[in-house]
Write a protein that holds these residues in place. Structure first.
Motif, PDB file in Angstrom:
ATOM      1  N   THR A 144       0.871  -1.166   0.000  1.00  0.00           N
ATOM      2  CA  THR A 144       0.000   0.000   0.000  1.00  0.00           C
ATOM      3  C   THR A 144       0.907   1.214   0.000  1.00  0.00           C
ATOM      4  O   THR A 144       1.554   1.521   0.997  1.00  0.00           O
ATOM      5  N   GLU A 145       1.009   1.882  -1.148  1.00  0.00           N
ATOM      6  CA  GLU A 145       1.899   3.026  -1.291  1.00  0.00           C
ATOM      7  C   GLU A 145       1.117   4.303  -0.974  1.00  0.00           C
ATOM      8  O   GLU A 145       0.170   4.663  -1.686  1.00  0.00           O
ATOM      9  N   ILE A 146       1.533   4.962   0.091  1.00  0.00           N
ATOM     10  CA  ILE A 146       0.847   6.162   0.562  1.00  0.00           C
ATOM     11  C   ILE A 146       1.536   7.397  -0.016  1.00  0.00           C
ATOM     12  O   ILE A 146       2.759   7.545   0.074  1.00  0.00           O
ATOM     13  N   ASP A 147       0.754   8.262  -0.623  1.00  0.00           N
ATOM     14  CA  ASP A 147       1.304   9.417  -1.332  1.00  0.00           C
ATOM     15  C   ASP A 147       1.538  10.580  -0.367  1.00  0.00           C
ATOM     16  O   ASP A 147       0.961  11.671  -0.510  1.00  0.00           O
ATOM     17  N   ALA A 148       2.386  10.339   0.623  1.00  0.00           N
ATOM     18  CA  ALA A 148       2.755  11.372   1.592  1.00  0.00           C
ATOM     19  C   ALA A 148       3.999  10.892   2.328  1.00  0.00           C
ATOM     20  O   ALA A 148       4.262   9.690   2.404  1.00  0.00           O
ATOM     21  N   ASP A 149       4.782  11.840   2.849  1.00  0.00           N
ATOM     22  CA  ASP A 149       5.954  11.507   3.649  1.00  0.00           C
ATOM     23  C   ASP A 149       5.587  11.472   5.126  1.00  0.00           C
ATOM     24  O   ASP A 149       4.758  12.276   5.587  1.00  0.00           O
ATOM     25  N   PHE A 150       6.197  10.567   5.855  1.00  0.00           N
ATOM     26  CA  PHE A 150       5.987  10.473   7.295  1.00  0.00           C
ATOM     27  C   PHE A 150       7.334  10.270   7.981  1.00  0.00           C
ATOM     28  O   PHE A 150       8.247   9.661   7.412  1.00  0.00           O
ATOM     29  N   GLU A 151       7.446  10.758   9.208  1.00  0.00           N
ATOM     30  CA  GLU A 151       8.623  10.479  10.013  1.00  0.00           C
ATOM     31  C   GLU A 151       8.519   9.057  10.565  1.00  0.00           C
ATOM     32  O   GLU A 151       7.432   8.590  10.898  1.00  0.00           O
ATOM     33  N   GLY A 152       9.659   8.377  10.632  1.00  0.00           N
ATOM     34  CA  GLY A 152       9.640   7.021  11.152  1.00  0.00           C
ATOM     35  C   GLY A 152      11.025   6.490  11.406  1.00  0.00           C
ATOM     36  O   GLY A 152      12.031   7.136  11.095  1.00  0.00           O
ATOM     37  N   ASP A 153      11.078   5.285  11.977  1.00  0.00           N
ATOM     38  CA  ASP A 153      12.357   4.647  12.284  1.00  0.00           C
ATOM     39  C   ASP A 153      12.460   3.241  11.704  1.00  0.00           C
ATOM     40  O   ASP A 153      13.410   2.516  11.968  1.00  0.00           O
ATOM     41  N   ALA A 154      11.462   2.839  10.912  1.00  0.00           N
ATOM     42  CA  ALA A 154      11.499   1.542  10.230  1.00  0.00           C
ATOM     43  C   ALA A 154      11.160   1.775   8.764  1.00  0.00           C
ATOM     44  O   ALA A 154      10.260   2.565   8.447  1.00  0.00           O
ATOM     45  N   PHE A 155      11.892   1.073   7.895  1.00  0.00           N
ATOM     46  CA  PHE A 155      11.757   1.355   6.468  1.00  0.00           C
ATOM     47  C   PHE A 155      11.509   0.080   5.668  1.00  0.00           C
ATOM     48  O   PHE A 155      11.921  -1.020   6.054  1.00  0.00           O
ATOM     49  N   ALA A 156      10.822   0.246   4.539  1.00  0.00           N
ATOM     50  CA  ALA A 156      10.484  -0.873   3.662  1.00  0.00           C
ATOM     51  C   ALA A 156      11.729  -1.416   2.983  1.00  0.00           C
ATOM     52  O   ALA A 156      12.694  -0.671   2.757  1.00  0.00           O
ATOM     53  N   PRO A 157      11.725  -2.702   2.636  1.00  0.00           N
ATOM     54  CA  PRO A 157      12.846  -3.240   1.868  1.00  0.00           C
ATOM     55  C   PRO A 157      12.894  -2.611   0.486  1.00  0.00           C
ATOM     56  O   PRO A 157      11.870  -2.198  -0.058  1.00  0.00           O
ATOM     57  N   VAL A 158      14.082  -2.526  -0.074  1.00  0.00           N
ATOM     58  CA  VAL A 158      14.261  -1.969  -1.413  1.00  0.00           C
ATOM     59  C   VAL A 158      14.042  -3.075  -2.441  1.00  0.00           C
ATOM     60  O   VAL A 158      14.659  -4.142  -2.365  1.00  0.00           O
TER      61      VAL A 158
END
Length: 199
Positions: A144-158
């Motif tokens: 689910t690709e969300i069209d906005a930036d969010f602050e976070g500390d965990a990231f999706a695999p490339v």
């Protein structure tokens, strides 16, 4: 020490077990999937999508992901919940503990033999470390690709060139947040004709 060998393990899991391993997650435009153990957005449509895609199948998640679920949704209903944890004596009602990904996959293989109807897919639900470990063995990734930036500390695999987008559905949530359900499928390696001999 447990080591995972992708080619060997993929044969055992997919061909012998006849199950397909998939990843599913929501990510922000900047790749964030979580903050402080939770998702930094409210998107009910994504939760409904997760349920629709995974219902009736075994799901694998890390212990922190399990802990992040609201108590009323633990275990996720209609699914075999397998939880990867380093804690030797960890136990929660409705969850099957595993100490690493290969053990979790073996549990899912076993469940496919005793469940009716027999599930043919396994879904990895996170967190970030489990996604990274599972990606080499996966055949499909639903995002689910969300069209906005969010602050976070965990990231999706490339996802590299081994992955090809095969479907996309764009929507707008009731809150006005734009998002898309996107499916990526692993590209099968093409057979090489001829050799480099004589060049």
């Amino acid at each position: 020490m447990n080591r995972m060998v992708p080619s060997k393990h993929r044969w055992r899991f997919e061909e012998k077990g006849n199950m397909q391993l998939n990843l599913i997650y929501a990510k922000a435009r900047n790749g964030v999937i979580g903050k402080d153990g939770k998702m930094p957005w409210h998107l009910p449509e994504d939760l409904a999508y997760l349920k629709r895609m995974t219902l009736g199948c075994p799901v694998i998640m890390g212990r922190k992901t399990w802990d992040s679920l609201p108590p009323k949704f633990r275990p996720l209903p209609g699914r075999t919940n397998v939880v990867i944890t380093r804690q030797e004596n960890w136990h929660e009602d409705g969850a099957l503990p595993a100490h690493n990904l290969p053990e979790a996959l073996s549990i899912c293989e076993h469940m496919s033999l005793i469940l009716e109807p027999s599930p043919d897919q396994v879904w990895v639900l996170g967190g970030a470390q489990i996604y990274q470990q599972a990606l080499p063995f996966a055949q499909q990734v639903c995002v689910t690709e969300i069209d906005a930036d969010f602050e976070g500390d965990a990231f999706a695999p490339v996802l590299d060139k081994q992955w090809q987008e095969t479907s996309r559905e764009s929507h707008t949530s009731t809150s006005g947040l734009a998002y898309s359900f996107v499916t990526y499928t692993r590209v099968k390696a093409s057979a090489h004709h001829g050799t480099d001999a004589g060049k």
